[in-house]
Design an enzyme around this catalytic site. Structure first.
Site, PDB file in Angstrom:
ATOM      1  N   LYS A  40       1.644 -47.956 -79.215  1.00  0.00           N
ATOM      2  CA  LYS A  40       2.174 -46.593 -79.158  1.00  0.00           C
ATOM      3  C   LYS A  40       1.446 -45.783 -78.090  1.00  0.00           C
ATOM      4  O   LYS A  40       0.404 -46.186 -77.584  1.00  0.00           O
ATOM      5  CB  LYS A  40       2.038 -45.917 -80.526  1.00  0.00           C
ATOM      6  CG  LYS A  40       0.601 -45.735 -80.991  1.00  0.00           C
ATOM      7  CD  LYS A  40       0.545 -45.068 -82.347  1.00  0.00           C
ATOM      8  CE  LYS A  40      -0.918 -44.874 -82.795  1.00  0.00           C
ATOM      9  NZ  LYS A  40      -1.010 -44.128 -84.044  1.00  0.00           N
ATOM     10  N   ARG A 140      -0.543 -37.449 -94.737  1.00  0.00           N
ATOM     11  CA  ARG A 140       0.522 -37.297 -93.741  1.00  0.00           C
ATOM     12  C   ARG A 140       1.842 -37.665 -94.410  1.00  0.00           C
ATOM     13  O   ARG A 140       2.194 -37.094 -95.434  1.00  0.00           O
ATOM     14  CB  ARG A 140       0.228 -38.168 -92.513  1.00  0.00           C
ATOM     15  CG  ARG A 140      -1.056 -37.775 -91.789  1.00  0.00           C
ATOM     16  CD  ARG A 140      -1.199 -38.404 -90.415  1.00  0.00           C
ATOM     17  NE  ARG A 140      -1.180 -39.863 -90.434  1.00  0.00           N
ATOM     18  CZ  ARG A 140      -1.580 -40.623 -89.417  1.00  0.00           C
ATOM     19  NH1 ARG A 140      -2.030 -40.056 -88.306  1.00  0.00           N
ATOM     20  NH2 ARG A 140      -1.535 -41.947 -89.491  1.00  0.00           N
ATOM     21  N   HIS A 170      -2.237 -46.296 -94.892  1.00  0.00           N
ATOM     22  CA  HIS A 170      -3.163 -46.106 -93.764  1.00  0.00           C
ATOM     23  C   HIS A 170      -4.445 -45.466 -94.285  1.00  0.00           C
ATOM     24  O   HIS A 170      -4.400 -44.441 -94.971  1.00  0.00           O
ATOM     25  CB  HIS A 170      -2.530 -45.207 -92.703  1.00  0.00           C
ATOM     26  CG  HIS A 170      -3.327 -45.115 -91.440  1.00  0.00           C
ATOM     27  ND1 HIS A 170      -3.378 -46.137 -90.522  1.00  0.00           N
ATOM     28  CD2 HIS A 170      -4.111 -44.118 -90.941  1.00  0.00           C
ATOM     29  CE1 HIS A 170      -4.150 -45.777 -89.512  1.00  0.00           C
ATOM     30  NE2 HIS A 170      -4.615 -44.573 -89.747  1.00  0.00           N
ATOM     31  N   ARG A 223      -2.395 -54.203 -88.360  1.00  0.00           N
ATOM     32  CA  ARG A 223      -1.955 -53.395 -87.236  1.00  0.00           C
ATOM     33  C   ARG A 223      -3.168 -53.207 -86.327  1.00  0.00           C
ATOM     34  O   ARG A 223      -4.037 -52.388 -86.592  1.00  0.00           O
ATOM     35  CB  ARG A 223      -1.414 -52.046 -87.732  1.00  0.00           C
ATOM     36  CG  ARG A 223      -0.331 -52.161 -88.806  1.00  0.00           C
ATOM     37  CD  ARG A 223       0.209 -50.793 -89.237  1.00  0.00           C
ATOM     38  NE  ARG A 223      -0.823 -49.916 -89.738  1.00  0.00           N
ATOM     39  CZ  ARG A 223      -1.223 -49.841 -91.004  1.00  0.00           C
ATOM     40  NH1 ARG A 223      -0.687 -50.644 -91.928  1.00  0.00           N
ATOM     41  NH2 ARG A 223      -2.167 -48.996 -91.374  1.00  0.00           N
ATOM     42  N   TYR A 268     -15.224 -23.383 -58.375  1.00  0.00           N
ATOM     43  CA  TYR A 268     -14.801 -22.093 -58.904  1.00  0.00           C
ATOM     44  C   TYR A 268     -15.908 -21.466 -59.745  1.00  0.00           C
ATOM     45  O   TYR A 268     -16.579 -22.137 -60.533  1.00  0.00           O
ATOM     46  CB  TYR A 268     -13.554 -22.266 -59.777  1.00  0.00           C
ATOM     47  CG  TYR A 268     -12.305 -22.607 -59.003  1.00  0.00           C
ATOM     48  CD1 TYR A 268     -11.691 -21.666 -58.187  1.00  0.00           C
ATOM     49  CD2 TYR A 268     -11.734 -23.870 -59.094  1.00  0.00           C
ATOM     50  CE1 TYR A 268     -10.533 -21.970 -57.476  1.00  0.00           C
ATOM     51  CE2 TYR A 268     -10.580 -24.193 -58.392  1.00  0.00           C
ATOM     52  CZ  TYR A 268      -9.987 -23.232 -57.585  1.00  0.00           C
ATOM     53  OH  TYR A 268      -8.856 -23.540 -56.882  1.00  0.00           O
ATOM     54  N   CYS A 314     -12.036 -29.160 -60.807  1.00  0.00           N
ATOM     55  CA  CYS A 314     -10.829 -28.480 -60.337  1.00  0.00           C
ATOM     56  C   CYS A 314      -9.589 -29.216 -60.843  1.00  0.00           C
ATOM     57  O   CYS A 314      -9.684 -30.270 -61.472  1.00  0.00           O
ATOM     58  CB  CYS A 314     -10.817 -28.434 -58.811  1.00  0.00           C
ATOM     59  SG  CYS A 314     -12.318 -27.765 -58.065  1.00  0.00           S
ATOM     60  N   MET A 315      -8.436 -28.669 -60.552  1.00  0.00           N
ATOM     61  CA  MET A 315      -7.205 -29.314 -60.990  1.00  0.00           C
ATOM     62  C   MET A 315      -7.062 -30.704 -60.388  1.00  0.00           C
ATOM     63  O   MET A 315      -6.597 -31.641 -61.060  1.00  0.00           O
ATOM     64  CB  MET A 315      -5.988 -28.465 -60.618  1.00  0.00           C
ATOM     65  CG  MET A 315      -4.661 -29.058 -61.094  1.00  0.00           C
ATOM     66  SD  MET A 315      -3.224 -28.070 -60.633  1.00  0.00           S
ATOM     67  CE  MET A 315      -3.400 -26.673 -61.747  1.00  0.00           C
ATOM     68  N   ASP A 316      -7.476 -30.876 -59.132  1.00  0.00           N
ATOM     69  CA  ASP A 316      -7.219 -32.117 -58.413  1.00  0.00           C
ATOM     70  C   ASP A 316      -8.464 -32.768 -57.819  1.00  0.00           C
ATOM     71  O   ASP A 316      -8.355 -33.857 -57.247  1.00  0.00           O
ATOM     72  CB  ASP A 316      -6.237 -31.857 -57.263  1.00  0.00           C
ATOM     73  CG  ASP A 316      -5.034 -31.051 -57.713  1.00  0.00           C
ATOM     74  OD1 ASP A 316      -4.324 -31.526 -58.615  1.00  0.00           O
ATOM     75  OD2 ASP A 316      -4.820 -29.950 -57.180  1.00  0.00           O
TER      76      ASP A 316
END
Length: 373
Positions: A40, A140, A170, A223, A268, A314-316
């Site tokens: 998954k 759950r 589970h 599992r 930043y 930073c973002m990138d």
């Protein structure tokens, strides 16, 4: 998000590690007990289809996914083995489940009643295969009492459009040293099983942690999830019963190296200021890739040296402090081995105050996945 093939940042998956982890676990299981590979969430960020192939090579006989679309993805990739969807799905999607031969989890009587009404109207060629989920303490989805389960089984067996294929639960604390709550959940499941006149094809209670640390004799299938990817389900709490081989590496390269004078701010907010002349390297990865802002102060590996991330992520891009000038294009290891040193996914999780499951799953889709044996 588009995959950024034209930058050096890569997730490298060693499929042989997945295969070997499956083989090692199967060698410990009693004869006749099956292993379903949990793929998954895009194989916990490793790639669902490629992970499934590696698991099959190790001896897995089926798969577990989270939702209908993940199951369809495997079918369209050519997998014919049993596939269990671990969540309940919308009633109006049940035709797809039957057409693609996917087994579905059910946790309450109301859903069953709606499913029968829907399927009877469609007159499909095959019945819908179901696994009853018993909530023994996870809180759950799932039936709460043996009486509810017995009633659900009777309802299914009286219907021509439903097939009872499995029953499971589970455990929420199987990865902890204190077994008290695990034993409580285990006993509740035994009471449910004992109330049934017969058992279905699959009875399964073991996730990775239960398979590794508990001598569980009820089920005939496990599992196998996070341990298949070479990650200890307990983090630091329990020692692995055998060596797990991590499958994932995260690597990049230096795209800028420069010497900054004393007193220069980096990133930043000027959260890091050089206290002497320093060599600073820049790497093309950031929080948009799942390398989050809290990674400031952590280290990466360059030429076997731990190099601190300085300034805000930073973002990138991120910036690191280098021990000396290093050529552009030098390999940077963010997760994995570099010369004689290693950064584990668990170490990244510790830095973020989370679990390695989350680290693997949040590594962004714009990072290309490359597969090596």
């Amino acid at each position: 998000m588009v995959v950024a093939w034209h930058r050096p940042t890569r997730v490298i998956i060693h499929t042989k590690a997945i295969t070997e982890n499956v083989k090692k676990e199967l060698a410990r299981l009693p004869k006749g007990k099956e292993l379903f590979a949990v793929v998954k969430a895009n194989g916990y960020g490793h790639g669902a289809v490629q992970t499934a192939e590696a698991a099959l090579a190790g001896g897995a006989t089926g798969f577990c996914v989270s939702n209908l679309d993940e199951g369809i993805e495997l079918r369209e990739a050519g997998f014919t083995q049993p596939i269990l969807v671990l969540n309940m799905i919308p009633i109006d999607a049940l035709t797809l489940a039957v057409v693609h031969d996917l087994s579905i989890t059910v946790g309450n009587k109301e859903w069953l009643e709606q499913a029968v009404e829907y399927l009877q109207e469609r007159k499909l060629k095959h019945a819908l295969a179901l696994h009853l989920k018993v909530d023994t303490g996870m809180g759950r989805i799932g039936f709460l009492t043996p009486e509810e389960v017995v009633e659900a089984v009777s309802f299914i067996q009286e219907s021509a459009v439903l097939e009872w294929e499995g029953i499971f639960t589970h455990f929420s604390t199987a990865d902890q040293a204190d077994e008290t709550y695990w034993q409580q959940q285990h006993q509740r499941f035994i009471e449910t099983i004992d109330a049934l006149p017969a058992l279905p094809k699959y009875v399964h209670v073991s996730n990775s942690a239960t398979a590794l640390w508990h001598d569980e004799k009820i089920g005939n299938m496990i599992r196998f999830g996070v341990a298949m990817y070479g990650l200890n389900p307990s983090g630091h709490a329990l020692p692995e019963p055998y060596p797990l081989e991590p499958a994932l590496e995260l690597v990049s390269e230096l795209i800028q190296v420069k010497r900054l004078a004393k007193g220069e701010g980096i990133g930043y907010g000027e959260t890091y200021i050089t206290d002497q002349p320093e060599w600073i390297g820049t790497i093309p990865i950031g929080y948009a890739d799942g390398w989050l802002r809290n990674m400031q102060g952590f280290s990466v590996l360059v030429d076997g040296n731990l190099c601190e991330i300085v300034g805000r992520v930073c973002m990138d891009q991120i910036m690191i402090r280098l021990p000396q000038e290093v050529p552009l294009g030098t390999k940077v290891t963010l997760i994995g081995k570099n010369q004689e040193k290693e950064i584990s996914m668990q170490a990244v999780a510790d830095q973020l105050g989370t679990i390695h499951y989350e680290v693997a799953c949040v590594l962004g889709t714009r990072i290309p996945r490359e597969y090596e044996e």
